[in-house]
Motif scaffolding. Structure first.
Motif, short mmCIF file in Angstrom:
data_model
loop_
_atom_site.label_atom_id
_atom_site.label_comp_id
_atom_site.label_asym_id
_atom_site.label_seq_id
_atom_site.Cartn_x
_atom_site.Cartn_y
_atom_site.Cartn_z
N ILE A 142 -10.74 -0.21 2.59
CA ILE A 142 -11.28 -0.72 3.85
C ILE A 142 -10.60 -2.03 4.24
O ILE A 142 -10.41 -2.32 5.43
N LEU A 143 -10.17 -2.83 3.25
CA LEU A 143 -9.40 -4.03 3.58
C LEU A 143 -8.09 -3.67 4.26
O LEU A 143 -7.66 -4.33 5.23
N HIS A 144 -7.45 -2.62 3.77
CA HIS A 144 -6.22 -2.15 4.40
C HIS A 144 -6.50 -1.71 5.84
O HIS A 144 -5.72 -2.02 6.76
N GLU A 145 -7.61 -1.03 6.06
CA GLU A 145 -7.94 -0.52 7.39
C GLU A 145 -8.24 -1.63 8.38
O GLU A 145 -7.99 -1.48 9.58
N GLY A 147 -6.77 -4.51 8.34
CA GLY A 147 -5.56 -5.29 8.53
C GLY A 147 -5.32 -6.41 7.55
O GLY A 147 -4.46 -7.26 7.79
N LEU A 148 -6.05 -6.42 6.44
CA LEU A 148 -5.80 -7.42 5.39
C LEU A 148 -4.94 -6.77 4.32
O LEU A 148 -5.42 -6.10 3.41
N ARG A 149 -3.62 -6.97 4.44
CA ARG A 149 -2.65 -6.26 3.61
C ARG A 149 -1.63 -7.24 3.02
O ARG A 149 -1.25 -8.20 3.70
N PRO A 150 -1.19 -6.99 1.78
CA PRO A 150 -1.71 -5.97 0.86
C PRO A 150 -3.11 -6.33 0.39
O PRO A 150 -3.40 -7.48 0.07
N ALA A 151 -3.98 -5.33 0.34
CA ALA A 151 -5.39 -5.55 0.05
C ALA A 151 -5.60 -6.22 -1.30
O ALA A 151 -6.54 -7.02 -1.47
#
Length: 332
Positions: A142-145, A147-151
């Motif tokens: 959900i972090l990736h979704e 926009g917090l990348r790399p999670a």
């Protein structure tokens, strides 16, 4: 047959008692702030309804009452056919998994002593039976979704190590990690820099397409609401005064209050004169008789002092104004 709405609000009221003087108490007079007063609204599957209005209009109280974060004074709330108005705490808990809220302040809504992983995993622990590794995996997803990348770089960080925009993305991740059917966004970008707002709005739209939730989007910012909403409801001093498609509200506003809001939009000031309204009169519990907008309205009529206009359908959207109800013509 009409589709059953995800959310059906009918005649909802939320009143707050006002402390009164000794004489008022002796004669049994109790005054109330009518923060939400007789509001009816439906929300269809995967629809976004924007709720706008200036500070004190009752927007936030409306959505908090819908989720029973505030107890309703009257009316009914049905979520996916279930009556939430008088539901028990146990029944409400079952529905909280499927109805979530994003609060306005990205700084106050995260526990500074919990990591990002702990904050997002909390609703998963409450509603899903997952092993630790599964919690980490779902949180990273959900972090990736959002926009917090790399999670993996964010899982074990604390709120103090994040910017305001990053914190709000964590808040959103926590709100959608259970794949809710209903998401309430209460001014989710108002405390962020303008440069960050567009990214958050686009991300919310992408999540809506992926998860398929319906959304009530609360804001005082009409341009932002126009970007996200299918329909717009306009609130003034606790009442819904206009409701229609986003395009219709913007291009053809009917209520004098809505006209003033639309006329203030920067993109249209060259073709419409700005409408200057007098300051609101009286305290929150000192409402004028009849229409609550009449003491500021440039088109007020004699009838406006005697009766409160109800929402009536006029040219494909609803408006609560005697100008469009074929009632009286004498202005005051």
């Amino acid at each position: 047959m009409d589709e059953q709405p995800v959310l059906d609000i009918q005649n909802l009221r939320k009143y707050y008692p006002v402390s009164t003087g000794l004489l008022s108490r002796m004669i049994g007079e109790q005054r109330y702030i009518k923060a939400v007063d007789d509001v009816s609204l439906t929300l269809r599957e995967e629809e976004v309804v924007g709720i706008i209005g200036e500070s004190g209009s009752g927007k936030s109280t409306l959505v908090e009452t819908v989720l029973r974060l505030e107890e309703p004074t009257g009316g009914s709330i049905r979520f996916k056919r279930a009556d939430l108005t008088s539901a028990s705490k146990t029944a409400l808990r079952r529905h909280r998994e499927d109805a979530q809220i994003i609060f306005q302040d990205p700084y106050d809504t995260l526990n500074p002593q919990k990591t990002v992983f702990q904050a997002i995993a909390e609703p998963l622990r409450n509603f899903r039976e997952l092993e630790y590794d599964e919690l980490r995996e779902r949180t990273a997803e959900i972090l990736h979704e959002v926009g917090l990348r790399p999670a993996e770089e964010y899982l074990d960080t604390y709120p103090s190590q994040l910017s305001g925009g990053q914190r709000q993305r964590v808040n959103i991740a926590r709100s959608v990690v259970l794949d809710p059917s209903l998401l309430i966004a209460d001014e989710p970008v108002s405390m962020l820099d303008v440069s960050l707002q567009a990214g958050i709005i686009k991300m919310l739209d992408r999540l809506k397409q992926t998860i398929g939730f319906s959304m009530l989007y609360v804001s005082h910012n009409l341009p932002v609401v126009r970007l996200v909403a299918d329909r717009i409801g306009v609130m003034y001093r606790g009442r819904l005064v206009e409701l229609g498609s986003a395009d219709d509200i913007i291009e053809n506003p009917k209520h004098p209050y809505t006209r003033a809001l639309v006329a203030s939009l920067p993109s249209i000031t060259e073709r419409r004169d700005r409408i200057e309204l007098p300051e609101q009169q009286g305290k929150d519990h000192e409402l004028p008789s009849g229409c609550r907008f009449r003491d500021r309205c440039p088109d007020a009529m004699a009838e406006c002092a005697n009766r409160t206009p109800d929402l009536e359908t006029v040219a494909d959207h609803d408006v609560a104004c005697f100008l469009h109800h074929d009632h009286g013509t004498d202005t005051v």
